[in-house]
Design a protein around this motif. Structure first.
Motif, PDB file in Angstrom:
ATOM      1  N   VAL A  74       0.827  -1.213   0.000  1.00 59.39           N
ATOM      2  CA  VAL A  74       0.000   0.000   0.000  1.00 59.39           C
ATOM      3  C   VAL A  74       0.859   1.260   0.000  1.00 59.39           C
ATOM      4  CG1 VAL A  74      -1.882  -1.189   1.186  1.00 59.39           C
ATOM      5  CG2 VAL A  74      -0.216   0.109   2.522  1.00 59.39           C
ATOM      6  N   ILE A  75       2.130   1.131   0.395  1.00 54.55           N
ATOM      7  CA  ILE A  75       3.022   2.297   0.377  1.00 54.55           C
ATOM      8  C   ILE A  75       3.208   2.796  -1.050  1.00 54.55           C
ATOM      9  CG2 ILE A  75       5.332   3.133   1.001  1.00 54.55           C
ATOM     10  CD1 ILE A  75       5.446   0.888   3.054  1.00 54.55           C
ATOM     11  N   CYS A  76       2.999   1.924  -2.024  1.00 52.15           N
ATOM     12  CA  CYS A  76       3.129   2.341  -3.429  1.00 52.15           C
ATOM     13  C   CYS A  76       2.176   3.486  -3.747  1.00 52.15           C
ATOM     14  CB  CYS A  76       2.857   1.163  -4.359  1.00 52.15           C
ATOM     15  SG  CYS A  76       4.111  -0.143  -4.312  1.00 52.15           S
ATOM     16  N   ALA A  77       1.001   3.507  -3.101  1.00 51.90           N
ATOM     17  CA  ALA A  77       0.047   4.595  -3.342  1.00 51.90           C
ATOM     18  C   ALA A  77       0.639   5.936  -2.925  1.00 51.90           C
ATOM     19  CB  ALA A  77      -1.255   4.324  -2.593  1.00 51.90           C
ATOM     20  N   ALA A  78       1.342   5.945  -1.785  1.00 56.38           N
ATOM     21  CA  ALA A  78       1.993   7.184  -1.342  1.00 56.38           C
ATOM     22  C   ALA A  78       3.112   7.585  -2.292  1.00 56.38           C
ATOM     23  CB  ALA A  78       2.540   6.997   0.075  1.00 56.38           C
ATOM     24  N   MET A  79       3.823   6.608  -2.832  1.00 56.80           N
ATOM     25  CA  MET A  79       4.895   6.917  -3.769  1.00 56.80           C
ATOM     26  C   MET A  79       4.349   7.498  -5.075  1.00 56.80           C
ATOM     27  SD  MET A  79       7.108   6.124  -1.665  1.00 56.80           S
ATOM     28  CE  MET A  79       8.343   6.884  -2.712  1.00 56.80           C
ATOM     29  N   VAL A  80       3.170   7.035  -5.503  1.00 51.18           N
ATOM     30  CA  VAL A  80       2.523   7.616  -6.688  1.00 51.18           C
ATOM     31  C   VAL A  80       2.169   9.080  -6.420  1.00 51.18           C
ATOM     32  CG1 VAL A  80       0.466   7.524  -8.157  1.00 51.18           C
ATOM     33  CG2 VAL A  80       1.653   5.413  -7.542  1.00 51.18           C
ATOM     34  N   LEU A  81       1.675   9.370  -5.225  1.00 56.67           N
ATOM     35  CA  LEU A  81       1.394  10.763  -4.846  1.00 56.67           C
ATOM     36  C   LEU A  81       2.657  11.598  -4.894  1.00 56.67           C
ATOM     37  CD1 LEU A  81      -0.417  13.002  -3.675  1.00 56.67           C
ATOM     38  CD2 LEU A  81       0.066  12.086  -1.393  1.00 56.67           C
ATOM     39  N   SER A  82       3.756  11.054  -4.380  1.00 54.35           N
ATOM     40  CA  SER A  82       5.033  11.775  -4.405  1.00 54.35           C
ATOM     41  C   SER A  82       5.464  12.061  -5.840  1.00 54.35           C
ATOM     42  CB  SER A  82       6.102  10.954  -3.675  1.00 54.35           C
ATOM     43  OG  SER A  82       7.357  11.605  -3.703  1.00 54.35           O
ATOM     44  N   LEU A  83       5.293  11.101  -6.728  1.00 52.99           N
ATOM     45  CA  LEU A  83       5.630  11.311  -8.141  1.00 52.99           C
ATOM     46  C   LEU A  83       4.770  12.422  -8.742  1.00 52.99           C
ATOM     47  CD1 LEU A  83       6.031   7.642  -9.457  1.00 52.99           C
ATOM     48  CD2 LEU A  83       7.820   9.379  -9.336  1.00 52.99           C
ATOM     49  N   ALA A  84       3.497  12.454  -8.361  1.00 50.00           N
ATOM     50  CA  ALA A  84       2.581  13.431  -8.946  1.00 50.00           C
ATOM     51  C   ALA A  84       2.932  14.867  -8.565  1.00 50.00           C
ATOM     52  CB  ALA A  84       1.151  13.113  -8.515  1.00 50.00           C
ATOM     53  N   VAL A  85       3.494  15.065  -7.375  1.00 50.36           N
ATOM     54  CA  VAL A  85       3.790  16.427  -6.912  1.00 50.36           C
ATOM     55  C   VAL A  85       5.287  16.720  -6.926  1.00 50.36           C
ATOM     56  CG1 VAL A  85       1.721  16.447  -5.471  1.00 50.36           C
ATOM     57  CG2 VAL A  85       3.910  15.759  -4.462  1.00 50.36           C
TER      58      VAL A  85
END
Length: 431
Positions: A404-415
């Motif tokens: 589920v940490i991958c979801a946070a990493m996707v957010l980091s990529l987006a911003v």
């Protein structure tokens, strides 16, 4: 000769020979190292602490969350405190508070007094925030003066300190030293180190209401632009106003993802290897050690990548590496393949935290408030991740829950674009 820092902000490399900068750099490395040492040192004694207090694992885990709550409450006010009273005052107050906090923890363990122990954990959690913000601020200002990316080196010192802390705890345990004596010895050594290093470590941080000619905002071919600290009232308002800045909040999301990635590995990686592959406990410890080594090596060597490609590109590459590493660790059918995922995950987790801190510190006068805001996201991660991942692990297993940490990493990529260095024209004056 002009160099660029973090992909876009010019700075002069000649300031790196300044003895004040050099002393600040080495002093801050020492402060990061002892900051990293503190928690692993005493957390390694949790089995003994649980036995002395007569607690279950669940009860002890709930007590440890008290520290995260203290950190979350304190981090919201740290920026205002540092802006109004200075980084040096924050470190001195926090160090004194840590002495009190560890004394309470030690007394609580010795007397099997759970409320006393909880009070000490709360005080130490709050004091951690008052150390974290000013030393990160000082490190970011050193980086600006040096003119190239070095902030990851300070975070590498923190990682080295964490490894040393675990070894210290193991040594005290092997020598059958009581938890109480262990805590008091570590507290005194850490406090003495901080008191000795605080003055040179904070030499570059603007003092409240005074000119700060040592703080360089930007350097071009012809001149050095020097900033001066604003009056206390305006700078305090600026520290509070940081909570309303979209860029600062989005940088906080980057730090949230970084803290989830690094912190979850600390809490769950060894257990995930043991349960996920039916391995011995020593194999799980070795897996986490591999993660820490990969992260530390990349923090020491990855600064050249930031200088060459810029913060945004490196942050995006780090996010991709973390996602691929987590996916490989969580889904690989064999321990060998999963181990490759651990290495990629550790490399990906290495640079996001220092990049976020550097981005929040681009404007030295507004840096205390902004660093305080973004580090509050780290405290949220520390507070929320253990219970959430614990619930998911009960149903999915630890290895799959970490996905589920991958979801946070996707957010980091987006911003990720928000960490691009601020130009001088985008820095707003204090009012």
């Amino acid at each position: 000769m002009t160099t660029t820092l973090g992909g876009g902000r010019p700075s002069a490399g000649t300031t790196a020979v300044d003895p004040v900068v050099r002393r600040a750099r080495w002093s801050l490395l020492g402060l990061f190292l002892v900051f990293g040492l503190v928690n692993p040192s005493w957390l390694s004694r949790l089995p003994s602490i649980r036995a002395d207090l007569g607690l279950t694992s669940g009860q002890l885990g709930a007590l440890l969350l008290v520290g995260a709550c203290g950190s979350l409450v304190a981090v919201g006010t740290t920026g205002v405190f540092v802006t109004r009273f200075g980084a040096r005052a924050a470190i001195l107050c926090a160090t004194t508070g840590n002495l009190v906090g560890f004394a309470l923890v030690a007394a609580g363990v010795a007397a099997a007094d759970v409320p006393l122990f909880a009070a000490g954990v709360l005080v130490n959690g709050a004091c951690g925030a008052f150390i974290n913000v000013p030393i990160n601020l000082g490190a970011a200002l050193v980086e600006q003066r040096v003119g190239r990316a070095i902030l990851p080196h300070f975070h590498a010192a923190f990682s080295i300190g964490a490894a040393a802390g675990a070894l210290v705890g193991a040594a005290f345990s092997a020598a059958h030293v009581s938890v109480t004596a262990h805590l008091l010895v570590v507290a005194v050594v850490v406090a003495g180190t901080r008191f000795a290093l605080v003055r040179p470590a904070t030499a570059l941080v603007p003092r409240p209401g005074r000119a700060a000619p040592s703080v360089v905002a930007s350097v071009d071919e012809d001149a050095t632009a020097v900033v001066a600290a604003a009056p206390r009232g305006s700078s305090t308002r600026a520290a509070l106003a940081a909570w309303a800045e979209p860029r600062t909040l989005l940088i906080g999301c980057v730090l949230l993802a970084a803290s989830l990635s690094e912190g979850s590995a600390s809490n769950w990686l060894a257990l995930a290897v043991v349960h996920g592959f039916d391995s011995a406990e020593a194999v799980g410890d070795l897996a986490y050690g591999t993660f820490v080594i990969a992260m530390t090596v990349f923090r020491l060597s990855g600064t050249r990548l930031i200088d060459r490609y810029g913060r945004v590109a490196v942050l995006r590459a780090s996010g991709v590496a973390s996602i691929l590493g987590l996916a490989l660790f969580g889904l690989a059918p064999s321990l060998g393949l999963s181990w490759l995922g651990i290495v990629a995950w550790g490399c990906g987790a290495a640079l996001a935290n220092p990049i976020a801190i550097a981005a929040a510190s681009d404007d030295p006068l507004r840096a205390p408030g902004r660093v305080s805001v973004v580090t509050s996201f780290s405290s949220v991660a520390q507070l929320s991740a253990p219970p959430v991942l614990g619930l998911l692990a009960d149903g999915w297993g630890e290895r799959h829950a970490l996905l589920v940490i991958c979801a946070a990493m996707v957010l980091s990529l987006a911003v990720a674009g928000q960490v691009r260095p601020l130009s001088r024209t985008k820095r707003q004056p204090l009012r």
